[in-house]
Design a protein around this motif. Structure first.
Motif, PDB file in Angstrom:
ATOM      1  N   SER A  54       0.719  -1.332  -0.715  1.00  0.00           N
ATOM      2  CA  SER A  54       0.284   0.371   0.076  1.00  0.00           C
ATOM      3  C   SER A  54       0.748   1.613  -0.219  1.00  0.00           C
ATOM      4  O   SER A  54       1.752   0.914   0.554  1.00  0.00           O
ATOM      5  N   ARG A  55       0.455   2.127  -0.622  1.00  0.00           N
ATOM      6  CA  ARG A  55       1.614   3.404  -0.793  1.00  0.00           C
ATOM      7  C   ARG A  55       1.132   4.302   0.787  1.00  0.00           C
ATOM      8  O   ARG A  55       2.704   5.025   1.039  1.00  0.00           O
ATOM      9  N   TYR A  56       0.421   3.913   2.154  1.00  0.00           N
ATOM     10  CA  TYR A  56       0.526   4.390   3.049  1.00  0.00           C
ATOM     11  C   TYR A  56       1.864   3.833   3.416  1.00  0.00           C
ATOM     12  O   TYR A  56       2.508   5.183   4.095  1.00  0.00           O
ATOM     13  N   ASP A  81      -1.492  11.748   1.003  1.00  0.00           N
ATOM     14  CA  ASP A  81      -2.503  10.781  -0.105  1.00  0.00           C
ATOM     15  C   ASP A  81      -3.507  10.800  -0.920  1.00  0.00           C
ATOM     16  O   ASP A  81      -3.361  10.473  -1.946  1.00  0.00           O
ATOM     17  N   GLY A 119      -3.327  -2.801  -3.402  1.00  0.00           N
ATOM     18  CA  GLY A 119      -3.210  -2.622  -2.448  1.00  0.00           C
ATOM     19  C   GLY A 119      -3.029  -0.968  -2.525  1.00  0.00           C
ATOM     20  O   GLY A 119      -2.817  -0.170  -1.508  1.00  0.00           O
ATOM     21  N   THR A 120      -4.354  -0.372  -3.995  1.00  0.00           N
ATOM     22  CA  THR A 120      -4.558   0.592  -4.081  1.00  0.00           C
ATOM     23  C   THR A 120      -5.567   1.264  -2.525  1.00  0.00           C
ATOM     24  O   THR A 120      -6.786   0.088  -2.473  1.00  0.00           O
ATOM     25  N   PRO A 121      -6.179   2.348  -2.254  1.00  0.00           N
ATOM     26  CA  PRO A 121      -6.693   2.661  -1.211  1.00  0.00           C
ATOM     27  C   PRO A 121      -8.480   2.318  -1.736  1.00  0.00           C
ATOM     28  O   PRO A 121      -8.983   2.126  -3.357  1.00  0.00           O
ATOM     29  N   GLY A 143      -9.669  -3.056  -1.404  1.00  0.00           N
ATOM     30  CA  GLY A 143      -8.420  -2.449  -1.015  1.00  0.00           C
ATOM     31  C   GLY A 143      -7.840  -2.138   0.160  1.00  0.00           C
ATOM     32  O   GLY A 143      -8.597  -2.661   1.182  1.00  0.00           O
ATOM     33  N   ALA A 144      -6.092  -1.574  -0.029  1.00  0.00           N
ATOM     34  CA  ALA A 144      -5.993  -0.926   1.099  1.00  0.00           C
ATOM     35  C   ALA A 144      -6.950  -0.253   2.141  1.00  0.00           C
ATOM     36  O   ALA A 144      -8.272   0.105   1.725  1.00  0.00           O
ATOM     37  N   PRO A 145      -7.030   0.304   3.168  1.00  0.00           N
ATOM     38  CA  PRO A 145      -5.597  -0.378   4.125  1.00  0.00           C
ATOM     39  C   PRO A 145      -5.458  -2.070   4.596  1.00  0.00           C
ATOM     40  O   PRO A 145      -4.622  -2.361   4.796  1.00  0.00           O
ATOM     41  N   LYS A 148      -3.085  -7.734   1.402  1.00  0.00           N
ATOM     42  CA  LYS A 148      -3.187  -8.567   0.260  1.00  0.00           C
ATOM     43  C   LYS A 148      -3.645 -10.196   1.082  1.00  0.00           C
ATOM     44  O   LYS A 148      -4.653 -10.695   0.823  1.00  0.00           O
TER      45      LYS A 148
END
Length: 213
Positions: A54-56, A81, A119-121, A143-145, A148
Motif C-alpha cells: 500500500s502507498r501508506y 495521499d 494495494g490501492t486504497p 483494497g488498502a488498508p 493482500k
C-alpha cells in the motif's frame, strides 16, 4: 492455467487489469522530487521492488528511512495521499487495459465470481473500477488498508471458496505471497521487457489474452 475449472478469480488491479504501473511510479517520483534526484531514485526503486504494497506503508518507509524524519503525522499522511490521488486517479481511469483483461473479465463474470484485491486504497479503487465501467463484473472490490493476504482470506471465507480452486492473478511479489499464504493458485503477469519479479517456477504471461476462451 487455460483449464478454467476455477471457482473464482481474484485480480490485482494495476498491471493486471489496467496498464497503470508506470503511472504510479511517476506519481511517487513527482511527490518526492523536491528532495532531490537521489531521493527520487531511491523512492522509485523501492516502489518498483515492492509492488502491491500500500502507498501508506511506502510513505512511512520513505519518511523514516530516506528522509530521516520523524514518523508522519496523520495529517501529513493524509496530505500525501490526497496529492498522490490527484496525480493518479484520472490517469488510471484513462489508461489502456492490459490486453485480454477486459475480454477475460466479461467472459468469466457470467459463470464464476470475480474479485479485485489491490494495494490501492479501497475507496479510490472502487471509484476507478466504477468509472471504467467494470463494477458490474465484480462480486467484490477490495483494497488498502487491508493487507493482500487478509483480503484474499476474507474473500475465501465469505464466499465459501476452496483455495485450490481459486486463481489469483498478480504482477508483484505481494500478490504471490498473498496467494501462497492462502494456498490459492497463482499466475504472474510480467509486462513485456520488464524484469520478472517471481521465482523461476512461477508460471507467467505477458498479458491475459491466452486466458480468453
Amino acid at each position: 492455467m487455460n483449464n478454467f475449472n476455477w471457482q473464482a478469480i481474484i485480480f490485482d488491479f494495476d498491471g493486471v487489469v489496467v496498464e497503470s504501473g508506470k503511472i504510479k511510479t511517476q506519481a511517487f517520483a513527482e511527490l518526492y522530487r523536491a528532495y532531490g534526484e537521489d531521493i527520487v531514485t531511491k523512492v522509485v526503486q523501492f516502489h518498483t521492488q515492492n509492488g502491491g504494497m500500500s502507498r501508506y506503508r511506502k510513505f512511512r518507509h520513505f519518511q523514516e528511512h530516506f528522509l530521516n524524519k520523524p514518523p508522519l503525522t496523520e495529517a501529513e499522511e493524509k496530505q500525501l495521499d490526497i496529492r498522490f490521488s490527484e496525480l493518479v486517479v484520472e490517469a488510471v481511469i484513462a489508461a489502456d487495459p492490459v490486453p485480454g483483461a477486459i475480454e477475460l473479465i466479461r467472459q468469466q463474470s457470467g459463470r464464476i465470481p470475480l474479485f479485485v484485491a489491490s494495494g490501492t486504497p479501497e475507496v479510490e479503487l472502487k471509484v476507478i473500477v466504477e468509472r471504467r465501467g467494470l463494477a458490474p463484473y465484480f462480486t467484490g472490490v477490495r483494497g488498502a488498508p487491508a493487507l493482500k493476504k487478509t483480503i484474499i482470506a476474507e474473500i475465501l471465507a465469505t464466499h465459501g471458496l476452496k483455495p485450490e480452486s481459486v486463481l489469483m492473478i498478480g504482477d508483484a511479489m505481494a500478490d504471490l505471497e498473498g496467494a501462497q499464504a492462502n494456498s490459492t493458485a497463482f499466475l504472474g503477469r510480467v509486462f513485456p521487457g520488464d524484469p520478472n519479479p517471481f521465482p523461476v517456477h512461477i508460471e507467467t504471461v505477458p498479458d491475459l489474452r491466452s486466458l480468453v476462451q
